[in-house]
Design an enzyme around this catalytic site. Structure first.
Site, PDB file in Angstrom:
ATOM      1  NE  ARG A 191      -1.788  -2.123   2.788  1.00 26.56           N
ATOM      2  CZ  ARG A 191      -1.866  -3.384   2.389  1.00 26.56           C
ATOM      3  NH1 ARG A 191      -2.853  -3.770   1.651  1.00 26.56           N
ATOM      4  NH2 ARG A 191      -0.957  -4.277   2.741  1.00 26.56           N
ATOM      5  CB  THR A 192       3.422   2.626   2.262  1.00 27.06           C
ATOM      6  OG1 THR A 192       2.675   2.209   3.397  1.00 27.06           O
ATOM      7  CG2 THR A 192       4.000   3.996   2.534  1.00 27.06           C
ATOM      8  CE  LYS A 243      26.426  -3.632  -6.382  1.00 24.96           C
ATOM      9  NZ  LYS A 243      26.672  -2.697  -7.512  1.00 24.96           N
ATOM     10  NE  ARG A 256       7.308   0.979   4.710  1.00 25.38           N
ATOM     11  CZ  ARG A 256       6.079   0.462   4.765  1.00 25.38           C
ATOM     12  NH1 ARG A 256       5.883  -0.807   4.473  1.00 25.38           N
ATOM     13  NH2 ARG A 256       5.059   1.203   5.107  1.00 25.38           N
ATOM     14  CG  HIS A 264       3.847   4.288   8.544  1.00 27.22           C
ATOM     15  ND1 HIS A 264       3.886   5.114   7.441  1.00 27.22           N
ATOM     16  CD2 HIS A 264       3.473   3.060   8.086  1.00 27.22           C
ATOM     17  CE1 HIS A 264       3.554   4.400   6.372  1.00 27.22           C
ATOM     18  NE2 HIS A 264       3.315   3.157   6.732  1.00 27.22           N
TER      19      HIS A 264
HETATM   20  C1  NCD Z   1       1.939  -0.827   8.249  1.00 31.98           C
HETATM   21  C2  NCD Z   1       3.442  -0.633   8.342  1.00 31.98           C
HETATM   22  O1  NCD Z   1       4.161  -0.887   7.385  1.00 31.98           O
HETATM   23  O2  NCD Z   1       3.844  -0.181   9.392  1.00 31.98           O
HETATM   24  N1  NCD Z   1       1.482  -0.962   6.963  1.00 31.98           N
HETATM   25  C3  NCD Z   1       1.281   0.156   6.201  1.00 31.98           C
HETATM   26  O3  NCD Z   1       2.180   0.867   5.847  1.00 31.98           O
HETATM   27  N2  NCD Z   1       0.031   0.454   5.882  1.00 31.98           N
HETATM   28  C4  NCD Z   1       1.408  -1.821   9.200  1.00 31.98           C
HETATM   29  C5  NCD Z   1       1.971  -3.216   9.206  1.00 31.98           C
HETATM   30  O4  NCD Z   1       2.930  -3.530   8.518  1.00 31.98           O
HETATM   31  O5  NCD Z   1       1.407  -4.013   9.958  1.00 31.98           O
END
Ligand code: NCD
Length: 307
Positions: A51-52, A80, A101, A129
């Site tokens: 999703r993100t 690397k 991320r 997040h």
């Molecule tokens: C979450 C995350 O990555 O922290 N997912 C997200 O980005 N919607 C929650 C999860 O991984 O459980």
């Protein structure tokens, strides 16, 4: 350079403006369809995501921009041994904005210190997040019309769940918010969240193991996945993974206008039998995430003078 590492990097007025922009995008998508023409978003994802990453990318495409993507650590020079700082400097040569991320807490912050373009934290370890929180806030706003006077139950892995930490932080700035923290003993919120956010802001909160007892009080129920990847041993994960499974009988005493949220991915914390219940808001939450990311990309690129 303006970056977003933490939800508190944005003031409540700025969050209101982002919500206003997101609502305008929903109403008038055409108005925004070319605003980022010729601009590039780099999504640097060193941890799994559906999703993100895809919502950031969909957001940039819907703004008329383009996307460069690293979708796993294994496919980049991180494997690397390249540092986050060098990656940030490199990507600054190609793109106009970064969404990162990373499994290490603070990595997007290190990137922001080294990049010459805005950096957005798209999830750092078990820490924060902020853009999931923007999705959550737009969902709360659209469902409840306010952030004040709400009782919010967070249920599941409150220790490693970074979305929980960021949303509690965000809610600390609104009036008369009650927080009910529902988790097994081992997965309670970290002490820095308890001390530096809940206690420090004099928030009303309780910790309990009992979801059913809390249910009738809740305006919002925020379910979470037990974060397998952050456990040190498999045995603990297996013991705790099914601590809470929301199914229709458990909603018997819930409010008629309860809003059920989940950042997803869900494993089995919410039975699919709940998906058609009007109180299930988690698919709306996913869509809201794209609109808030559009609004945020626009804001940061405008502030950087890029558009
Ligand atoms: C979450 C995350 O990555 O922290 N997912 C997200 O980005 N919607 C929650 C999860 O991984 O459980």
């Amino acid at each position: 350079m303006r970056n977003v590492n933490d939800i508190l990097d944005l003031t409540t007025d700025e969050i209101d403006d982002l919500i206003e922009t997101a609502c305008d995008i929903i109403e008038n998508p055409k108005k925004y369809s070319e605003v980022c023409h010729g601009k590039k978003l780099a999504t640097l994802f060193f941890e799994p995501s559906t999703r993100t990453r895809l919502s950031f990318e969909a957001a940039m495409y819907e703004l008329g921009g383009n996307v460069l993507s690293v979708s796993s650590a294994a496919s980049s020079s991180a494997s690397k041994g390249e540092s986050v700082a060098d990656t940030a400097k490199t990507v600054s040569c190609y793109a106009d904005i970064i969404a990162m991320r990373h499994p290490k807490e603070g990595a997007p912050y290190v990137a922001s210190l080294n990049a010459s373009i805005p950096v957005i934290n798209a999830g750092d370890g078990g820490h924060n997040h902020p853009t999931q929180t923007l999705a959550d806030l737009l969902t709360i706003y659209r469902e409840k019309g306010t952030f004040d006077n709400l009782t919010i139950g967070f249920c599941g892995d409150l220790k490693f769940g970074r979305t929980v930490h960021s949303l509690i932080n965000a809610m600390s700035r609104y009036k008369n918010v009650r927080i009910i923290l529902i988790s097994p003993e081992e997965l309670k919120v970290p002490s820095y969240v308890r001390n530096d956010v809940l206690e420090k802001n004099h928030m009303e909160y309780v910790e309990t193991k009992d979801l059913l007892k809390a249910m009738p009080e809740l305006d919002i129920l925020y379910m979470t996945r037990v974060q397998q990847e952050r456990f040190f041993n498999e045995e603990d994960y297996l013991r705790l993974k099914d601590s809470y499974i929301l199914d229709p009988p458990k909603l018997a005493n819930a409010k008629k206008d309860l809003c059920i949220m989940h950042p997803f991915p869900r494993v089995n914390e919410i039975s699919v039998a709940i998906d058609d219940d009007p109180r299930a808001c988690y698919f709306k939450q996913i869509l809201n995430g794209k609109y808030m990311r559009m609004a945020l990309i626009l804001k940061l690129l405008k502030e950087a003078g890029t558009i």
